[in-house]
Design an enzyme around this catalytic site. Structure first.
Site, PDB file in Angstrom:
ATOM      1  CD  GLN A  47      -2.901  -1.058   2.353  1.00  0.00           C
ATOM      2  OE1 GLN A  47      -3.707  -0.134   2.342  1.00  0.00           O
ATOM      3  NE2 GLN A  47      -2.901  -1.980   3.308  1.00  0.00           N
ATOM      4  CB  CYS A  48       1.256   3.858  -2.575  1.00  0.00           C
ATOM      5  SG  CYS A  48       2.378   5.195  -3.049  1.00  0.00           S
ATOM      6  CG  PHE A  49      -0.457   7.354  -0.015  1.00  0.00           C
ATOM      7  CD1 PHE A  49       0.168   8.572   0.222  1.00  0.00           C
ATOM      8  CD2 PHE A  49      -0.709   6.985  -1.321  1.00  0.00           C
ATOM      9  CE1 PHE A  49       0.526   9.409  -0.824  1.00  0.00           C
ATOM     10  CE2 PHE A  49      -0.361   7.811  -2.380  1.00  0.00           C
ATOM     11  CZ  PHE A  49       0.261   9.029  -2.132  1.00  0.00           C
ATOM     12  CE  LYS A  85       4.017   7.757  -0.415  1.00  0.00           C
ATOM     13  NZ  LYS A  85       4.349   6.387  -0.902  1.00  0.00           N
TER      14      LYS A  85
END
Length: 256
Positions: free
Chosen positions: A163-165, A179
Site C-alpha cells: 500500500q503506497c500510502f 506521507k
C-alpha cells in the site's frame, strides 16, 4: 504560458549525443515543456492516456506535465502487483493496473499528475532512485510556494507492504511525519513515465493553487517554459482504444 501545436505534430526530437550522467543544472535553462490539463476521466481512460503519451514521447520531443482527476472513486495498483493481493486492501472500485510500478493508491480524493520525458531529455538518463528524488523535490518546492513546510523521507518506513500510502519509501514527501505524496515510474525505449499522487487531506489547500505552484516550481527549478498541449485526434483515438481494449478489461487487470 505559450500556445503550442496539437498532438504528435508538435516538436520533433533533436538528435543529441548521450552522456553518462548529465548535470541537470547545466541543462535547465528555459526549455519548452508541454502542459496538459486533461480534467477528470475514468480509471481506464486515465491510465490509457498516460501510456499513449509515453509511446508518443519520442515524437513529442519535449517533456509533458499532465494534471488529471477521477470521475469517480477508484484505486490503482502497481504493474507487478498481484490482483489477489490488493483486492482485499481497499473497498474502492474499480481497481486498475497502472503501467508503472509501486503499490496500491486510493483515488477518492487525491490530486494526480504524470510526467513524460523523451529519451533525449536529461531526466531519462537518471537512475530510478534519482528521478524519484528529483520529482519529489519538485513537489516539495511546490508546497513551499504555498507556504507549507514538507520534507523528503530520509529512509524507508513501511507499515503495510503493498500500500503506497501506508508508511513511506525513501524520498517520499512527508508532512508532519505522514506521507502526502508518492510516485511510480516506468522506463522504456520510448521514454520515462512518472505517475504521482498527492493525498491532500488535512492540508487546507486548493488543488488549483497547487497546480499553479507546481508550474511555478517547474519554471524555477527545471527551467520549464510552459506551452499548452492539446492531444490531436490520432492520440485521442489511440487512448480511447487502449482504455477499451486494455485498461477496462478484467483479463488485463486480473492477469497476475
Amino acid at each position: 504560458m505559450r500556445k503550442g501545436a496539437s498532438g504528435l505534430a508538435q516538436s520533433k526530437a533533436l538528435a543529441r549525443p548521450r552522456t553518462q550522467r548529465p548535470d541537470l543544472h547545466l541543462l535547465m535553462q528555459s526549455q519548452p515543456w508541454y502542459l496538459l490539463e486533461s480534467g477528470v476521466g475514468d480509471a481506464a481512460s486515465n491510465m490509457a492516456l498516460d501510456e499513449v503519451l509515453l509511446h508518443a514521447a519520442p515524437c513529442l520531443g519535449q517533456p509533458v506535465l499532465r494534471f488529471y482527476g477521477w470521475s469517480g472513486p477508484a484505486a490503482s495498483f502497481g504493474y507487478f502487483q498481484k490482483y489477489a493481493d490488493v483486492e482485499g486492501l481497499t473497498l474502492l472500485r474499480p481497481l486498475v493496473r497502472r503501467p508503472t510500478g509501486g503499490g496500491l493508491v486510493p483515488h477518492d480524493a487525491d490530486w494526480t499528475y504524470s510526467l513524460v520525458f523523451p529519451p533525449v531529455h536529461c531526466w531519462y538518463s537518471l537512475c530510478a532512485r534519482e528521478s524519484y528524488r528529483r520529482v519529489h523535490e519538485w513537489v516539495r518546492a511546490a508546497f513551499g510556494v504555498l507556504g507549507l513546510a514538507t520534507e523528503l523521507a530520509p529512509a524507508c518506513s513501511k507499515t503495510f507492504p503493498g500500500q503506497c500510502f501506508q508508511g513511506y519509501e525513501a524520498h517520499d514527501v512527508l508532512w508532519r511525519g505522514q506521507k502526502i505524496a508518492g510516485a511510480a515510474q516506468r522506463r522504456t525505449r520510448d521514454g520515462l513515465l512518472i505517475q504521482g499522487s498527492v493525498q491532500p487531506q488535512g492540508l487546507s489547500l486548493v488543488r488549483a493553487d497547487w497546480e499553479q505552484a507546481m508550474c511555478a516550481a517547474g519554471r524555477a527549478e527545471q527551467g520549464a517554459e510552459w506551452m499548452e498541449f492539446k492531444p490531436d485526434t490520432l492520440l485521442t483515438e489511440q487512448a480511447r482504444a487502449l482504455a477499451k481494449q486494455k485498461y477496462s478489461q478484467a483479463g488485463y487487470n486480473r492477469r497476475r
